[in-house]
Write an enzyme that holds these catalytic residues in place. Structure first.
Site, PDB file in Angstrom:
ATOM      1  CG  ASP A 395      -2.213   0.746   1.008  1.00  0.00           C
ATOM      2  OD1 ASP A 395      -2.286   1.536   0.040  1.00  0.00           O
ATOM      3  OD2 ASP A 395      -3.161   0.557   1.799  1.00  0.00           O
ATOM      4  CD  GLU A 398       0.468   6.159  -3.950  1.00  0.00           C
ATOM      5  OE1 GLU A 398       0.582   6.353  -2.728  1.00  0.00           O
ATOM      6  OE2 GLU A 398      -0.327   5.338  -4.426  1.00  0.00           O
ATOM      7  CG  ASP A 468      -7.283   4.457  -1.121  1.00  0.00           C
ATOM      8  OD1 ASP A 468      -7.150   3.255  -1.416  1.00  0.00           O
ATOM      9  OD2 ASP A 468      -6.595   5.024  -0.263  1.00  0.00           O
TER      10      ASP A 468
END
Length: 772
Positions: A395, A398, A468
């Site tokens: 997760d 970035e 998301d």
């Protein structure tokens, strides 16, 4: 375009030649030429007959560039060089490159002299800038395209557009936005601008350009004749996609989050009791201890003793239920974790705030190879070698950046300022885990679910999800062109949170029992069934099938139907995965990949082929009873549900029953269907149904191996070719090629036509012909 060949010579590995051209000097190199012009040093180098690298630096400021994406070394090939006036032409067997040494212009042609792309005269700019105290440049590269030339790629962008013409994008990888400086043309070429900085893509009537921070303008021109050929060149340059295990194509269930080991086990047991197929459960965040109810131990890669008292037994119980476990790990660490303390002591932390808020968590420096090994050491000891999980959920790759300040981008990393390398974070984080897992365990294929990506990430078995996203019809619609552009960058594995991640907006109107949310979830699940990974996940509302009703209610039954359809197609999907890995194929194929001569396909991003035979047209509006589908010219089609035969080259209006995704099968297709199962390896494929769709000749290769190890790399697999002769109405099943431990020696195939005619045939690996 034709050139008079007044001078011709061969450039090979050991030949160096200088040609004087009106006070400009072009020097022959190993695989191309180099020259100086417009205050730049320029080098053109053939990496293969189909790939050309162009490398530019400010004159007198050489730069030793080590690519983070490119894994290919230049091949030794013959290049023919021709001089015409003040220009020089370089020719391989596949590409012609014309160089203007006065203006710096570089033109690319196909072997017949047809212009493909022009690197503009005077089109490259270097503007000196201060990059966190070091000299660097704002680099800009401009190209000229045909006015009506569609281009694709650039990244996963949620703007509901397919072609990237006449658009501008701030390329900064963040949640839901995944960029690479790359575009592919319908003319059969692509450009990868090898730069990892926060950058800009812009296309207008004057030019297409990239602009970013760096010490060089460095790009690769790749010619493949068509989209499949381009993707083959991308993977040749940046890495092929490995095989994933069969179970990775089953159904994944997740939520934000399962709080205890018993909760996820109970979910899995209920799926088994209901006989709904499932292969994977995913454990989301905060399985680790929470120090004084804080996040200071965030991502400690260890288990909370109260909520996960026996994690090894928990994983074993999941495996006993014939399922697999993915577990989340993050790039950021809370201040009380042992990882953070070691990274801090070695200056391997990028010192900005990452998720979660008020935790003190900071991301580690993925740009440092030693840091990647340290990360794995903790992950392996605390999880992988301890409980034997089957894959990873990476997760926030970035990574998340909160309490953001512009000065944060000046923070140092192992490779320079964070600003200069930010977009490669996910690539290197994925690389560290995939490479180290293979070193630790050479018989379990790496499976990685990740939230960001960059060209080259396909090499590590990563499957990028779209982030998301909010639970809405508009967002469902945007997933499709975003996915197609992403996969056209050569990265084949993509998925999304079925139903959308944030579903809080549906709570006030009944939540899971709200008819509109139920229909949205079903439509999204149908779309998910035709993505490389089928994964249900989200927050605010639970996503397990029984939360929407009981068996016999429309919403439950529609979900079950989609999941069962996915599992029946496993032989087709797994064979497609081999096509992806071995032949550089693509799972989600925009219509331009197979029907580029039909110009109507150039701007259609709302439908695609899943594999090479199944056209998928997801319904993305609420309550509709009919849906328009464009069936491309160049093939005729069958309605999957009714077997109705439809001519290609037209838009049709099709009934869109809520429990059926719109699917059309190419004439000539051969589709294998597997048995009804509760998990991917429950039953052998010893009696597959082979559906033949007449109307054209067709082929299909059924691929099989041991399903979850790397023995396929050693040749341990089988291929069975099916060939349909439409004129003779004859199916030929060819001799089986290859072998592996445990393969089926004898089996039965049941051949079925749309008319209902069927024939069963015994097959022992020898060529068999069936007249239908």
């Amino acid at each position: 375009m034709k050139f008079s060949k007044t001078t011709s010579f061969m450039l090979t590995l050991a030949v160096f030649i200088t040609v004087n051209l009106n006070a400009q000097s072009i020097e022959g190199t190993r695989q191309g030429v180099k020259f100086a012009t417009q205050n730049m040093d320029i080098q053109i180098e053939f990496y293969s007959n189909n790939i050309v690298r162009v490398f530019k630096t400010p004159q007198g400021f050489p730069y030793n560039k080590k690519s983070l994406s490119v894994v290919k070394s230049p091949e030794t090939i013959s290049i023919k060089t021709t001089q015409k006036g003040n220009k020089t032409l370089l020719e391989s067997s596949s590409i012609q490159v014309e160089v203007n040494p006065e203006t710096g212009g570089i033109s690319f042609y196909d072997p017949n002299g047809k212009l493909l792309l022009k690197d503009k005269d005077f089109g490259t700019q270097f503007s000196a800038v201060d990059d966190a105290g070091a000299l660097s440049y704002n680099v800009r590269e401009g190209f000229l395209l045909d006015s009506d030339e569609a281009v694709y790629g650039v990244g996963q962008i949620m703007d509901n557009k397919f072609s990237r013409r006449n658009s501008s994008h701030h390329m900064q990888n963040e949640n839901m936005s995944t960029y690479s400086p790359y575009f592919m043309s319908v003319k059969g070429y692509a450009v990868f601008w090898d730069n990892y900085s926060i950058s800009k893509f812009n296309d207008n009537a004057q030019e297409l350009s990239f602009e970013g921070l760096g010490h060089c303008a460095d790009y690769y021109f790749m010619y493949g004749k068509n989209a499949d050929g381009v993707i083959a060149q991308v993977r040749d340059l940046t890495g092929k996609a490995p095989m994933l295990p069969l179970w990775a194509y089953g159904f994944f269930q997740s939520k934000e989050r399962y709080h205890t080991e018993d909760e996820s086990l109970d979910v899995l047991k209920k799926y088994r009791d209901l006989k709904i197929p499932i292969d994977v459960v995913i454990q989301d965040w905060r399985y680790w201890p929470e120090f004084n109810k804080s996040d200071s131990l965030w991502n400690s890669q260890s288990f909370d003793r109260q909520r996960f008292p026996n994690p090894k037994k928990w994983a074993d119980e999941i495996h006993k239920l014939n399922a697999k476990l993915l577990i989340v790990t993050w790039p950021g660490f809370g201040p009380k974790t042992e990882q953070r303390k070691e990274f801090d002591s070695k200056k391997m932390i990028i010192n900005f705030d990452t998720w979660p808020p008020d935790s003190g968590a900071r991301p580690y420096d993925v740009y440092n190879p030693e840091a990647l090994d340290i990360y794995w050491r903790y992950l392996n000891k605390g999880i992988f070698s301890y409980i034997g999980n089957d894959g990873w959920w990476l997760d926030s790759t970035e990574p998340d950046h909160i309490n953001r300040k512009d000065s944060d981008y000046n923070l140092p990393t192992h490779l320079g300022s964070y600003r200069s390398v930010k977009n490669a974070y996910s690539l290197l984080h994925n690389r560290g885990i995939a490479v180290n897992q293979r070193k630790a365990n050479d018989y379990k294929r790496a499976v990685i679910l990740t939230r960001s990506g960059f060209i080259g990430q396909q090499l590590y078995g990563s499957n990028t999800w779209s982030g998301d996203v909010v639970s809405s019809w508009d967002m469902l619609e945007k997933q499709i062109p975003a996915a197609l552009n992403y996969t056209l960058m050569g990265i084949p594995n993509w998925n999304s949170d079925i139903g959308g991640f944030f579903a809080g907006g549906w709570k006030k109107d009944g939540g899971n029992k709200n008819p509109e949310f139920q229909e949205l979830y079903v439509r999204w699940m149908q779309f998910g069934a035709f993505c490389p990974m089928m994964r249900s996940h989200g927050t605010d509302l639970p996503r397990e099938i029984w939360n929407f009703g009981e068996r016999g209610t429309w919403c439950f039954d529609a979900q079950e139907k989609a999941i069962n359809l996915r599992y029946s197609l496993l032989p087709y999907i797994y064979s497609t995965s081999w096509d992806v890995s071995n032949n550089n194929g693509t799972f989600m194929r925009p219509l331009i990949m197979d029907f580029v001569s039909d110009k109507k396909t150039h701007n259609i991003g709302s439908e695609y082929l899943f594999g090479r035979s199944i056209l998928v047209a997801p319904v993305t509006k609420y309550g509709v009873k009919e849906w328009s589908v464009y069936l491309p010219f160049g093939s005729d089609w069958y309605n999957f549900w009714t077997n109705a035969y439809v001519k290609g080259g037209q838009t049709i209006v099709s009934e869109s029953a809520v429990d059926k995704i719109l699917l059309y099968i190419k004439a000539g297709a051969i589709l294998p269907f597997g048995p009804k199962v509760q998990y991917t390896t429950e039953k052998k494929w010893d009696n597959l149904e082979i559906r033949i769709y007449p109307g054209a000749d067709g082929t299909f290769t059924l691929y099989e191996d041991e399903f979850d190890n790397y023995n396929y790399e050693k040749g341990k697999y089988t291929e069975i070719a099916f060939l349909w002769n439409d004129t003779a109405k004859k199916l030929t099943i060819a001799n089986r090629k290859g072998s592996y431990s445990g393969m089926l020696q004898n089996r039965k195939f049941t051949i079925v036509l749309p008319s209902g005619l069927s024939k069963s045939v015994a097959y022992n690996g020898k060529k068999t012909e069936i007249k239908l």
